[in-house]
Design a protein around this motif. Sequence first.
Motif, short mmCIF file in Angstrom:
data_model
loop_
_atom_site.label_atom_id
_atom_site.label_comp_id
_atom_site.label_asym_id
_atom_site.label_seq_id
_atom_site.Cartn_x
_atom_site.Cartn_y
_atom_site.Cartn_z
N PRO A 101 0.83 -1.15 -0.03
CA PRO A 101 -0.25 -0.02 -0.03
C PRO A 101 0.84 1.40 -0.20
N PRO A 102 0.47 2.19 -0.79
CA PRO A 102 1.27 3.51 -0.66
C PRO A 102 1.13 4.22 0.48
N LEU A 103 2.02 4.97 0.91
CA LEU A 103 1.90 5.80 2.10
C LEU A 103 2.56 7.09 1.94
N ARG A 104 2.02 7.96 2.85
CA ARG A 104 2.56 9.36 2.91
C ARG A 104 3.70 9.40 3.76
N SER A 105 4.62 10.25 3.83
CA SER A 105 5.70 10.45 4.82
C SER A 105 5.03 11.23 6.07
N GLY A 106 5.61 11.40 7.20
CA GLY A 106 5.28 12.04 8.17
C GLY A 106 5.75 13.52 8.31
N LEU A 107 5.59 14.45 8.90
CA LEU A 107 6.03 15.79 9.15
C LEU A 107 6.56 15.75 10.69
N ASN B 10 4.29 -4.22 9.96
CA ASN B 10 5.73 -3.30 10.09
C ASN B 10 5.68 -2.39 8.97
N HIS B 11 4.27 -2.02 8.51
CA HIS B 11 4.28 -0.65 7.29
C HIS B 11 3.99 0.29 7.65
N ALA B 12 4.94 1.21 8.14
CA ALA B 12 4.58 2.40 8.70
C ALA B 12 5.62 3.48 8.16
N THR B 13 5.56 4.56 8.11
CA THR B 13 6.39 5.75 7.63
C THR B 13 7.26 6.57 8.93
N ARG B 14 8.44 6.91 8.80
CA ARG B 14 8.85 7.97 9.77
C ARG B 14 8.42 9.39 9.33
N GLY B 15 8.94 10.24 10.03
CA GLY B 15 8.80 11.64 9.83
C GLY B 15 9.96 12.30 9.25
N HIS B 16 9.76 13.12 8.56
CA HIS B 16 10.55 13.94 7.74
C HIS B 16 10.56 15.45 7.52
N MET B 17 11.51 16.27 7.73
CA MET B 17 11.62 17.77 7.69
C MET B 17 11.09 18.10 6.35
N THR B 18 10.36 19.36 6.35
CA THR B 18 9.50 19.61 5.00
C THR B 18 10.51 19.87 4.02
N SER B 19 11.69 20.28 4.41
CA SER B 19 12.76 20.53 3.41
C SER B 19 13.20 19.26 2.67
N ASP B 20 13.26 18.16 3.47
CA ASP B 20 13.48 16.84 2.87
C ASP B 20 12.37 16.18 2.00
N LEU B 21 11.18 16.46 2.22
CA LEU B 21 10.15 16.12 1.47
C LEU B 21 10.60 16.35 -0.05
N LEU B 22 11.11 17.59 -0.24
CA LEU B 22 11.33 17.96 -1.75
C LEU B 22 12.62 17.43 -2.17
N GLN C 166 5.01 10.07 -3.19
CA GLN C 166 5.24 9.38 -1.70
C GLN C 166 6.27 10.32 -0.87
N CYS C 167 7.09 10.81 -1.49
CA CYS C 167 8.08 11.51 -0.68
C CYS C 167 8.49 11.00 0.76
N ARG C 168 9.14 9.90 0.87
CA ARG C 168 9.53 9.23 1.77
C ARG C 168 10.59 8.19 1.79
N SER C 169 11.08 7.69 2.81
CA SER C 169 11.88 6.62 2.99
C SER C 169 11.07 5.27 2.85
N LEU C 170 11.74 4.05 2.97
CA LEU C 170 11.24 2.84 2.75
C LEU C 170 10.76 2.69 4.30
N THR C 171 9.77 1.66 4.58
CA THR C 171 9.45 1.08 5.79
C THR C 171 10.12 -0.01 6.13
N VAL C 172 9.73 -0.43 7.30
CA VAL C 172 10.23 -1.69 7.82
C VAL C 172 9.81 -2.95 6.77
N ARG C 173 8.53 -2.76 6.28
CA ARG C 173 8.22 -3.99 5.74
C ARG C 173 8.89 -4.00 4.36
N GLU C 174 9.02 -2.68 3.81
CA GLU C 174 9.53 -2.69 2.44
C GLU C 174 11.04 -3.02 2.45
#
Length: 510
Positions: free
Chosen positions: A290-296, A373-385, A457-465
Amino acid sequence: METGEVLVIDLFAGPGGLGEGVSSVADGDGNKPFRIGVSVEKEPSAHKTLTTRAFYRKIKVLDGGLEDYFNYVRGKLTRDEIFELYPQQAQEAIYETLEEPRALGEDNDLIHSRIRELIITHQGPKVVIGGPPCQAYSLAGRSRNAGIKDYKAEDDHRNFLYKEYLKVLSIVQPDVFVMENVRGILSAKLNGNVMFPQILQDLRDPGLVTEVRGVAKYRVFSLVVEANDPSDPQYPDSSDFLIRSENYGVPQARHRVILLGVRQDIAHVPDTIHPMKQAVTVEQVLSDLPPLRSGLSKQKDIQKDWENQVQINAKKLERILKTRFESGAVDKLNLEPMLDLERQSSLVSELERIIPAHLEDWYLASHPGCVLNHATRGHMTSDLLRYAFSAAFTKLSGGTSPKARDYPLELAPDHENWDSGVHVDRFRTQAANKCATTVTSHISKDGHYFIHYDPKQCRSLTVREAARLQTFPDNYLFEGNRTQQYVQVGNAVPPYLAQQIGNIVMKLLE
């Protein structure tokens, strides 16, 4: 343990990747001869994962056991509740993993005593598996050590943990052993001398090192290069022991030294594992999740704020990319944000699966009906870009992740070494059309080296990925917090590769 079963002693077990692969091996009649008698692991969260998996193996064959396990991983049963449903199997699993985290070199009296108990009552073949911790051998670890004042390799106990492995070999005298380590072990030095030839010699005659009389000697084989002289296997190049996982059905360029020791009284010569014609790509094994969004991070995490930020970034990104790629190709990306994405998902995706046949059943057999184990971590808004830019650049370039020089000045992070040429790939996208780079425990610190290939999706990999890239089955639950789960996955042996090694061991023992 039943007659005909192969007793497995699993040392430095981590979350159980090597044991999972070996214990999954089945003979022509569907019987699984390998039975793990003891697993040794000192890190608490990995030990908990190891115990959970041992318990799973024991209850999955019982009426209702699989469904109860699924209820546990779905959160419908607590750990205490499911252990109470199967008290005998719970006690056996706890006993198998030595009741609590244990460390070779520190808890040897208990560990060695338990191993002796097992081998006294076991009549069949015995196998020892495991990989001594690699921090002191790895290239990254040696780089860190070089920055430590007065560091001396000869004083670092981690350089000698393989001798704990030798002590167990002297006790068990197994028919076969499998020892895994990082490729850095081939070049690691002690007192100016390369250690690997001495390690090989010690493994051939463990009793000489441990000063135990009557210990069997071993021939040590490569699993990928045939020996010129099977009676006295010698390999002209130490890299003959290096296994490049991407050549053997694993979607990851994980290069590890794996040694196969065969007791000298066993005349048979082991096979080598056979490479596959095509490498497995990241997209093949991740696209159905499933696609996910990153956290802020560093601000309140609100879904609409994420969508608005990605919307703003899309316009910036389009402008930047059109200075480097053809406008038509950029327009086809459609960088607008996906709406209503969650940060975690346990729902099985409706997306089409393109998993290669050899891995599809491996991942999906006895599926829990949810994604673990499919959950995202948070990222700074600058890292989203930056993440979106990296993923989009990788896609448009045909699979090449951008280096520091490819980033426009407005996307440059506030890092001292950004322009120095030291960390040119500080951000790295795992290209959809290639196998992944090595999944390491560093993924627990930040996701910069493990950016998802989808720029939306602007994010890093989850544990499951990450676990998929390591070939853990989807029903494999990683215990502990998310950081601990990442470390476990990064330190593990790919179970699918371990199964191939297990098949060679089984044939050897037959």
